[in-house]
Design a protein around this motif. Sequence first.
Motif, mmCIF file in Angstrom:
data_model
loop_
_atom_site.group_PDB
_atom_site.id
_atom_site.type_symbol
_atom_site.label_atom_id
_atom_site.label_comp_id
_atom_site.label_asym_id
_atom_site.label_seq_id
_atom_site.Cartn_x
_atom_site.Cartn_y
_atom_site.Cartn_z
ATOM 1 N N THR A 346 -21.871 19.439 19.782
ATOM 2 C CA THR A 346 -21.233 17.919 19.310
ATOM 3 C C THR A 346 -20.721 18.596 17.976
ATOM 4 O O THR A 346 -20.610 19.932 17.872
ATOM 5 N N MET A 347 -19.651 17.353 17.324
ATOM 6 C CA MET A 347 -19.000 18.460 16.291
ATOM 7 C C MET A 347 -19.206 18.379 14.794
ATOM 8 O O MET A 347 -18.740 18.955 14.178
ATOM 9 N N GLU A 348 -21.078 17.851 14.989
ATOM 10 C CA GLU A 348 -22.067 17.958 14.094
ATOM 11 C C GLU A 348 -22.007 19.734 13.075
ATOM 12 O O GLU A 348 -22.134 19.844 12.109
ATOM 13 N N ILE A 349 -21.742 20.720 14.985
ATOM 14 C CA ILE A 349 -22.180 22.202 14.713
ATOM 15 C C ILE A 349 -21.027 22.376 13.906
ATOM 16 O O ILE A 349 -21.123 23.853 13.153
ATOM 17 N N LEU A 350 -19.939 21.514 13.544
ATOM 18 C CA LEU A 350 -19.138 22.557 13.103
ATOM 19 C C LEU A 350 -18.781 21.481 11.491
ATOM 20 O O LEU A 350 -17.487 21.902 10.679
ATOM 21 N N ALA A 351 -19.574 21.180 10.936
ATOM 22 C CA ALA A 351 -19.854 20.614 9.643
ATOM 23 C C ALA A 351 -18.888 18.891 9.829
ATOM 24 O O ALA A 351 -18.395 19.114 8.459
ATOM 25 N N LYS A 352 -18.511 18.522 11.030
ATOM 26 C CA LYS A 352 -18.335 17.448 10.941
ATOM 27 C C LYS A 352 -16.623 17.441 10.093
ATOM 28 O O LYS A 352 -16.179 16.775 9.844
ATOM 29 N N ALA A 353 -16.015 19.057 10.296
ATOM 30 C CA ALA A 353 -14.412 19.155 10.398
ATOM 31 C C ALA A 353 -13.550 18.628 10.581
ATOM 32 O O ALA A 353 -13.603 18.411 12.218
ATOM 33 N N LYS A 354 -12.609 18.093 9.986
ATOM 34 C CA LYS A 354 -11.340 17.702 11.183
ATOM 35 C C LYS A 354 -11.292 18.611 11.522
ATOM 36 O O LYS A 354 -10.327 19.410 11.525
ATOM 37 N N GLY A 355 -10.593 18.339 13.240
ATOM 38 C CA GLY A 355 -9.521 18.974 14.181
ATOM 39 C C GLY A 355 -9.732 19.664 14.849
ATOM 40 O O GLY A 355 -8.635 20.988 15.220
ATOM 41 N N LEU A 356 -11.321 20.288 15.015
ATOM 42 C CA LEU A 356 -11.684 21.300 15.247
ATOM 43 C C LEU A 356 -12.113 20.761 16.754
ATOM 44 O O LEU A 356 -12.656 22.208 17.600
ATOM 45 N N SER A 357 -12.216 19.890 17.451
ATOM 46 C CA SER A 357 -13.026 20.455 18.857
ATOM 47 C C SER A 357 -11.974 20.612 19.525
ATOM 48 O O SER A 357 -12.173 21.200 19.931
ATOM 49 N N LYS A 358 -10.774 20.990 19.367
ATOM 50 C CA LYS A 358 -9.930 21.018 20.586
ATOM 51 C C LYS A 358 -10.146 22.126 20.476
ATOM 52 O O LYS A 358 -10.375 23.491 20.939
ATOM 53 N N LEU A 359 -10.065 23.191 19.221
ATOM 54 C CA LEU A 359 -10.221 24.558 18.344
ATOM 55 C C LEU A 359 -11.361 25.062 18.987
ATOM 56 O O LEU A 359 -11.732 26.192 19.496
ATOM 57 N N ARG A 360 -12.870 24.313 19.454
ATOM 58 C CA ARG A 360 -14.158 25.182 19.750
ATOM 59 C C ARG A 360 -13.465 25.145 20.525
ATOM 60 O O ARG A 360 -14.291 26.110 21.693
ATOM 61 N N ASP A 361 -13.540 24.389 21.501
ATOM 62 C CA ASP A 361 -13.467 24.541 23.038
ATOM 63 C C ASP A 361 -11.694 25.756 23.859
ATOM 64 O O ASP A 361 -12.906 26.174 24.164
ATOM 65 N N ALA A 362 -11.130 25.581 23.180
ATOM 66 C CA ALA A 362 -10.488 26.670 23.344
ATOM 67 C C ALA A 362 -10.378 28.095 22.243
ATOM 68 O O ALA A 362 -10.263 29.523 23.093
ATOM 69 N N ALA A 363 -11.396 28.578 21.202
ATOM 70 C CA ALA A 363 -11.302 30.193 20.496
ATOM 71 C C ALA A 363 -12.948 30.151 20.513
ATOM 72 O O ALA A 363 -13.053 31.200 20.775
ATOM 73 N N LEU A 364 -14.309 29.119 20.978
ATOM 74 C CA LEU A 364 -15.584 29.708 21.453
ATOM 75 C C LEU A 364 -15.986 30.184 22.461
ATOM 76 O O LEU A 364 -15.730 29.400 23.459
ATOM 77 N N LEU A 365 -16.233 31.741 22.326
ATOM 78 C CA LEU A 365 -17.221 31.302 23.700
ATOM 79 C C LEU A 365 -18.703 30.673 23.451
ATOM 80 O O LEU A 365 -19.134 31.036 22.165
ATOM 81 N N GLU A 366 -18.984 29.654 24.280
ATOM 82 C CA GLU A 366 -20.349 29.206 24.387
ATOM 83 C C GLU A 366 -21.392 29.425 25.599
ATOM 84 O O GLU A 366 -21.181 29.642 25.920
ATOM 85 N N VAL A 367 -22.282 28.878 24.261
ATOM 86 C CA VAL A 367 -23.649 29.859 25.488
ATOM 87 C C VAL A 367 -24.976 28.823 25.297
ATOM 88 O O VAL A 367 -25.217 29.195 24.413
ATOM 89 N N GLU A 368 -25.078 28.240 26.257
ATOM 90 C CA GLU A 368 -26.221 27.222 26.428
ATOM 91 C C GLU A 368 -27.183 27.992 26.688
ATOM 92 O O GLU A 368 -27.442 28.411 28.470
ATOM 93 N N LEU A 369 -28.561 27.560 25.914
ATOM 94 C CA LEU A 369 -30.009 27.642 26.524
ATOM 95 C C LEU A 369 -30.162 26.789 26.625
ATOM 96 O O LEU A 369 -30.868 26.209 25.949
#
Length: 537
Positions: A346-369
Amino acid sequence: MPRQVVRDPAMGVNGLVKATNPYKAFWAFGGFLGFALAGWMLRHCQNEEKQKAVFEDIAQKRDAAKAEMAARSELLESYRDVAIAEVQLQADLDLIANDRTVDIQKAEIYAHTEIEVTQMEASEAIFEAQTAGMTEQQKADYIKQLREMKTPYLQGSQTLAGTIDPNDKVTGSEPGAIADGDKYRWIKNTIGYPTLIFGGMGAGKSWTTREIIWKKVQAGWNIVALDPHGTQVEWRGVRLITGYKEIAEFMQWYMNEMRQRYEDYRKSGMTEEQWTENLRASGKMLSVICEEFTTWTDNIVEPMPDDCEDEKWKPDPDFIGKWFRCAMTESRKQLMIPLFVAHDRTMEILAKAKGLSKLRDAALLEVELIATIDPITTEAKASGQGKIKLPGHGQWIDIELPKLKAKRIDFRLDESFQADAQSNTSHVDPKLSTDHQTAERIWQLEFNLEKPPAESNLTQSLTPIAQSLLQYLQRTGRTSAVIQEIQPNFKVKGQRFSSEELKRLFNELVENSLAIWLDANTIEIAQNQTDGQNGQN
């Protein structure tokens, strides 16, 4: 003969003179009745006046109530008009916002379509250039070969599961999942991409993260770990930063270094590949590990520049957001790759920084355990399974986690740790860089393997977690323990405990005569326990 008395007819009884008006008594009686009637009528008139006054008072109150109700009606009417105006205004704003959103979406779709059309035209031009001079049969054979080829890009009926590593190009005729021998190949992706590793408690985040770090170290990356709750014992061979102020200063240095590298890159005259190879050759590959950073980013404040006065300095509230944007979008080309570890995406993992939701999906490789619940102990534990999502893709692919025997704590590359890529999953007999007795002692303290005979009788009734807590208190040389001090530092297999859980563990030590309560949150360790530990040391 007796004398007879003759009564004078003019005299009345008892010698009274008769009245000249025989009806005088009736007149007197009539006058009395008239007076009484007049008094009654006067009283009646007074009562009517009182009732009239009461009625007039009621009428006045009624008029006042009517006036108040009329005023309230007018006020409610005004409120209603204001509410209707607000609803209409909000509806207009929502309509405008929806129109803008639709326009933006249309623009994005048009732009994406234009890009795809351009790519298709470019692909057709490249294809025409590649097939220039071929016959129709040769072109058909070439097209068939391309369709059967498995590449990192989605072509034809190819699936994302078949392109798990965008850096590799594997050929073959069997579409679908990764070969059994390459089931851990997804780890290579995390080396060169900004990565987010997340999962619930007990899912294996710390163990898996450290195995990825080990792969980075073997590939020549310099590692910086940001972990206010970590200790150097658990991060051997890694630059560990624990202070909030020091972490903020590092983040500032990170952004300055990124800008400097881009400036040097523009002045170098090199291509992107040449510049990247130059960074590799000069040993400037840097990976920043943000361990459980959702618990401490709120404490990070932008450091004050040296040339600024205290009274004029105001920290930037978006300092963390700027650092995240820099780390996620600019780090890959300059080989300053971040790796984030968190409990969710969630946005909590980005320290509630504004405007990073789409950037998270586009720039981060995500691994769920993925964690499972033990049906006996009802505790969360790692399942060995997870999912991965490549940057810019919406598809999650099932992966298998490496089977690890222990949590890696030493990342030093020397002759004591020469092993293959599966060093932590297969048995290796290392050559100890220190004497055998010291290494044995470190191993016992780190993994809580030591169970001295002197303690066996006293601690045999303790739960495993309580035993781990007692050993932690002993090896840190504590004679007393406060819950608030122990909570951020004590953990078992990466798991930390709440205040209530620690209080239950403290109480378990007290019930087994291993400690005594000093107050509601403090215990004192029994003297024989601390003496026994000192004697062993």
